[in-house]
Design a protein around this motif. Sequence first.
Motif, PDB file in Angstrom:
ATOM      1  N   PRO A  43      -5.065   1.005 -22.883  1.00 28.62           N
ATOM      2  CA  PRO A  43      -5.066  -0.241 -22.103  1.00 28.62           C
ATOM      3  C   PRO A  43      -3.772  -0.433 -21.307  1.00 28.62           C
ATOM      4  O   PRO A  43      -3.786  -0.910 -20.181  1.00 28.62           O
ATOM      5  N   ALA A  46      -4.061   1.720 -18.363  1.00 33.07           N
ATOM      6  CA  ALA A  46      -5.037   1.137 -17.439  1.00 33.07           C
ATOM      7  C   ALA A  46      -4.416  -0.038 -16.701  1.00 33.07           C
ATOM      8  O   ALA A  46      -4.610  -0.220 -15.492  1.00 33.07           O
ATOM      9  N   LEU A  50      -3.823  -0.486 -12.780  1.00 39.45           N
ATOM     10  CA  LEU A  50      -4.388  -1.654 -12.119  1.00 39.45           C
ATOM     11  C   LEU A  50      -3.320  -2.423 -11.349  1.00 39.45           C
ATOM     12  O   LEU A  50      -3.570  -2.940 -10.256  1.00 39.45           O
ATOM     13  N   GLU A  53      -2.760  -1.197  -7.873  1.00 36.16           N
ATOM     14  CA  GLU A  53      -3.917  -1.121  -6.978  1.00 36.16           C
ATOM     15  C   GLU A  53      -3.924  -2.304  -6.013  1.00 36.16           C
ATOM     16  O   GLU A  53      -3.274  -3.313  -6.242  1.00 36.16           O
ATOM     17  N   TYR A  66     -11.201  -2.089  -6.136  1.00 32.69           N
ATOM     18  CA  TYR A  66      -9.782  -1.887  -5.885  1.00 32.69           C
ATOM     19  C   TYR A  66      -9.525  -0.411  -5.623  1.00 32.69           C
ATOM     20  O   TYR A  66     -10.280   0.442  -6.065  1.00 32.69           O
ATOM     21  N   PHE A 265      -5.780 -13.744 -14.204  1.00 28.00           N
ATOM     22  CA  PHE A 265      -6.898 -12.891 -14.629  1.00 28.00           C
ATOM     23  C   PHE A 265      -8.232 -13.604 -14.472  1.00 28.00           C
ATOM     24  O   PHE A 265      -9.130 -13.136 -13.789  1.00 28.00           O
ATOM     25  N   TYR A 271      -6.508  -9.228 -10.307  1.00 31.84           N
ATOM     26  CA  TYR A 271      -6.177  -8.308 -11.390  1.00 31.84           C
ATOM     27  C   TYR A 271      -4.835  -7.595 -11.193  1.00 31.84           C
ATOM     28  O   TYR A 271      -4.086  -7.452 -12.155  1.00 31.84           O
TER      29      TYR A 271
END
Lengths: 305, 413
Positions: A43, A46, A50, A53, A66, A265, A271
């Motif tokens: 996570p 990730a 993110l 992006e 994205y 969020f 994000y």
Amino acid sequence: MEQHLRSDHHGLKQKKARGRKRLAPYGLTGPGVLWLAIFFLIPMGAMLVLSLETRIPTVGFRNSGYQFTWHIGEYSTAWAQAHVQFVRSLWYGAIVTIVTLLAGYPAAYWIAFKGGHHKTTYLFLMLLPFFVSFVIRSLAWQFILSDDGIVISNLERLHILPQGFHILSTSIAVIAGIAYNSLPFMVLPLYVSLEKIDRNVVEAARDLYATPGQVFRKVILPLSIPGIFAGFLLTFIPAVGDYVNNDILGGPNTTMIGNVIQRAFLNDQNYPLASSLSFILMVGLLIGILIYARVLGTRQIEEYI
Amino acid sequence: MDPTIDPAFVRGLTQRRFSRRDLIRYAGVGAGALSLSSILAACGVKSSGGAAGSESTAAFDWASQSLHHQLNFANWPYYIDVSHGTHPTLDTFTQKTGIQVNYKPVINDNQAFYAKLKPSLEQGKPTGWDIVVITNGAQLSELIDNGWLIPLDLSQLPNFTANASPTIKNPTYDPGNKYTVAWQSGFTGIAYSPRATAALGREPNSLNDLFDPSVAGHVGMMSDNTELGSIGLLKLGIEPSTSTPDNWTQAAAVLQKQKDDGIPRGYFDQGYINQLENGNTWITQAWSGDVFIAQQSGYPELKFIVPNEGVMFWHDNMMIPVGAANPLDALTYMNYVYDPQVAALMANYIWYITPVPAAKPIVATLPGGKAVASSPLVFPDQAMLDKTHQYYVYKGTSDLDQWNNTFDPIITG
């Protein structure tokens, strides 16, 4: 010959056992490592991806997704938008930790040393309120401490508090709410470390004419440091990330970093921004804790967490 | 329900002390992993939703649909009639049509509920719901723009055509009611307690009273940035529906000053009404129905007013998400609730604005219904409607981002 064979056989057995012994630590830590990898490292990765992006330009609200662009600008936006809340959250977390330590230490001490046969009962009583969801407990505080609630209105009537006094929507309310909810996470590790102290050591200190104060300062307190360390970790980290207490007990100027992340969020679905905010928070905490652990030493701590 | 017992009284006993939607909303705190998974899904599943364009659903074949006698209906809590633990209008519907309704009040927040639907919709999977109720706003626009709603066959909604209020026909957010019909509507105005009157030295009558230093520290503002921004615009005399980003900046400045002056007590979600009931706030932004319910459940001193500048007019809408298993059953139900008899039974419980004006004389004959029928907050008259304003309709993601970036710093500052 036979003896040789036997010893050979014995050696093989030993070798096997040694091999198994060598593998044992990996086998034992395996589940933990796997757990950390799946629920922390992946996570985390990730989130890092993110945060770098950007949204693909789209028509209207059509879902374009994205794309990874190495866009690090989100981090400066995050810092510019939320550095006040970052600092405030760290500050709140620190006060919460100190308050829970001051409130929890005597309780843990008393249970560990004076609890007698009823230690578990006292611990259970200590934990009893926490069987109720912490959201409901915070909402109950909101109800009890409201301006027209039983506490404030009666104290105002008795002229103990000035008219128009309020506690909700202040930093104190938020800090108190988090501290209240964190108390068991401080008390339990403290209790374990205090309970583990060899009573003979305490006896010895007394035999050597140490005053009760000296016994505490020179024997009990140093021996309970691992508990303080563990309590600090279990209290400080969740406290910094807390957002529910501010939502329920806070006001316009008590927003914590958790609230900013939650809004980014869930409400705004931004994000990349939310990820960079979370990443800054996690990395900041991680560095702080590593330094802290380095200073206090971790060897004993492992036994207590 | 025993007609001798005032239904309002029963509700006062049975209803929330905590905000009705709060508890369930925070229940999600424990299930934080759930939202994380949707976030991961959001970043993992890239642009697959774009493929399912609105064209594919525009040609929805209503003629080949048949009833499955099953309906999965997701709604907000306390948003349908209740009597002895059942929903009479749903029971009647089942008797009349044979359609079993799986009614679940699972929606507490447009954004959070949409976040739950989105991963399924992106992957072209059914959401499990045949009807969902979502407020006009960014989430609804997103559903429409992505082609995630089944276009309605208005020819099968004769009750809607005959009975729907002009206020909810052909709305700006869904021209021609192509995808949605209203469930209930409401106003965002001002609610206050007698303390505000005492502090101001008069009855509040204007949005300016939310900015008045004499009630400093006891003003409730909404944490929903659409509501907050719209009030800022109205205070400046700007029509929200036609406002520009420059206007937003002006409104944000006014709201920021209000905050800097220490006037708001906080920025609240549905809990705002508890803040008012508990005396933490004296005057607050408020939704019309909540105040009406609060009056009937132990807080008769609370009042809702339409400020001089007007109120915001919002609509909660029924819609059928793509992939719904029982679209014809859903359509049948949508037609059913536009029957004035049914609408009256619901209006007498819900106390928001019913989309069926013809329900008014029927409500007046129901137990406890006189006050409901005469309330302009349930059956607004023309004078009331003249004071309503429409929300800004976000044109797209970047538009919405700009709004968010303008108003969020006030709320989370």
